[in-house]
Write a protein that holds these residues in place. Sequence first.
Motif, PDB file in Angstrom:
ATOM      1  N   GLU A   1     -37.809 -26.117  21.988  1.00 59.70           N
ATOM      2  CA  GLU A   1     -36.875 -27.246  21.930  1.00 59.70           C
ATOM      3  C   GLU A   1     -36.648 -27.823  23.325  1.00 59.70           C
ATOM      4  O   GLU A   1     -36.688 -29.043  23.517  1.00 59.70           O
ATOM      5  N   HIS A   2     -36.428 -26.939  24.301  1.00 59.37           N
ATOM      6  CA  HIS A   2     -36.193 -27.395  25.670  1.00 59.37           C
ATOM      7  C   HIS A   2     -37.418 -28.088  26.257  1.00 59.37           C
ATOM      8  O   HIS A   2     -37.295 -29.034  27.041  1.00 59.37           O
ATOM      9  N   ALA A   3     -38.599 -27.603  25.879  1.00 62.09           N
ATOM     10  CA  ALA A   3     -39.838 -28.144  26.452  1.00 62.09           C
ATOM     11  C   ALA A   3     -40.379 -29.345  25.675  1.00 62.09           C
ATOM     12  O   ALA A   3     -41.417 -29.896  26.032  1.00 62.09           O
ATOM     13  N   GLY A   4     -39.688 -29.745  24.612  1.00 57.79           N
ATOM     14  CA  GLY A   4     -40.151 -30.885  23.827  1.00 57.79           C
ATOM     15  C   GLY A   4     -41.401 -30.588  23.021  1.00 57.79           C
ATOM     16  O   GLY A   4     -42.253 -31.467  22.842  1.00 57.79           O
ATOM     17  N   ARG A   5     -41.525 -29.338  22.521  1.00 62.49           N
ATOM     18  CA  ARG A   5     -42.725 -28.951  21.786  1.00 62.49           C
ATOM     19  C   ARG A   5     -42.433 -28.628  20.314  1.00 62.49           C
ATOM     20  O   ARG A   5     -43.274 -28.047  19.638  1.00 62.49           O
ATOM     21  N   MET A   6     -41.268 -29.021  19.823  1.00 59.47           N
ATOM     22  CA  MET A   6     -40.942 -28.713  18.439  1.00 59.47           C
ATOM     23  C   MET A   6     -41.832 -29.466  17.459  1.00 59.47           C
ATOM     24  O   MET A   6     -42.172 -28.941  16.397  1.00 59.47           O
ATOM     25  N   GLU A   7     -42.237 -30.675  17.798  1.00 60.58           N
ATOM     26  CA  GLU A   7     -43.116 -31.431  16.901  1.00 60.58           C
ATOM     27  C   GLU A   7     -44.456 -30.713  16.756  1.00 60.58           C
ATOM     28  O   GLU A   7     -44.966 -30.546  15.639  1.00 60.58           O
ATOM     29  N   ALA A   8     -45.032 -30.278  17.874  1.00 57.66           N
ATOM     30  CA  ALA A   8     -46.318 -29.581  17.832  1.00 57.66           C
ATOM     31  C   ALA A   8     -46.189 -28.266  17.069  1.00 57.66           C
ATOM     32  O   ALA A   8     -47.071 -27.911  16.277  1.00 57.66           O
ATOM     33  N   LEU A   9     -45.099 -27.523  17.288  1.00 60.87           N
ATOM     34  CA  LEU A   9     -44.898 -26.257  16.594  1.00 60.87           C
ATOM     35  C   LEU A   9     -44.715 -26.479  15.100  1.00 60.87           C
ATOM     36  O   LEU A   9     -45.322 -25.775  14.280  1.00 60.87           O
ATOM     37  N   THR A  10     -43.911 -27.460  14.743  1.00 61.30           N
ATOM     38  CA  THR A  10     -43.660 -27.752  13.329  1.00 61.30           C
ATOM     39  C   THR A  10     -44.933 -28.192  12.627  1.00 61.30           C
ATOM     40  O   THR A  10     -45.218 -27.773  11.495  1.00 61.30           O
ATOM     41  N   ARG A  11     -45.719 -29.011  13.287  1.00 60.71           N
ATOM     42  CA  ARG A  11     -46.975 -29.487  12.697  1.00 60.71           C
ATOM     43  C   ARG A  11     -47.929 -28.314  12.452  1.00 60.71           C
ATOM     44  O   ARG A  11     -48.572 -28.245  11.402  1.00 60.71           O
ATOM     45  N   LYS A  12     -48.005 -27.398  13.390  1.00 64.81           N
ATOM     46  CA  LYS A  12     -48.890 -26.236  13.240  1.00 64.81           C
ATOM     47  C   LYS A  12     -48.455 -25.380  12.053  1.00 64.81           C
ATOM     48  O   LYS A  12     -49.291 -24.991  11.227  1.00 64.81           O
TER      49      LYS A  12
END
Length: 218
Positions: free
Chosen positions: A88-99
């Motif tokens: 969340e802090h690194a702005g990677r929730m979209e990539a994680l959710t998509r995976k």
Amino acid sequence: SATAAVDRTTESHSPVQHAVTSSVSDRMWNVSLQSKIDAALKGGQIYVVYQPQFDLETETPCGFEALVRWSDPERGSIAPSYFIEQCEHAGRMEALTRKVFTEAADAIGNSTFSEGSQRLSVNVSATMLGDDRVIDILEQALAHSNLEAKRFTIEITETARIPDFDRARTVLDRIRTMGVRTSIDDFGVGAANLETLLRLPFDELKIDRAFISRIKDD
């Protein structure tokens, strides 16, 4: 540190938190972890496991919950609550959710359960309800899987407060229009409160284990 402490407070459980600056090693580990997220997503260090859900009356599996895990070569297994916060802090929730959506839909859709009625539940951070990204991710996962929308459930996890209730309701309404069920996870702790339940459209409520772990009978 003060802002982070405020984010951890809740009116009912912890109205006051002390702000303590992290040690240098802790800060460096956080930065290191955040820098590793993309490589871990691509390299398979971040992966999906499945927890079965059972119908207690028939004692048969009625669904599966997709859970994300991270095994780091240096630190070993990293707690999901910790690395998801770093995403969340690194702005990677979209990539994680998509995976997670893509892998879970493929795994169940290509398994012996593909033609059954078992549901697939996937966690979505509350931070993803601020725009339409989660709708796009969900549409793509459905388009490339053998699972019908009615067999999907998205569980909103309260790792962060929902930023805009009106916007979140619009997103959840569109998801339900697709035929996908919505669930609130770990209700009763953290930021999951009655306001969340009353203002947002949920089909399912998952009560946190703290409220049921000491129940001694049916």
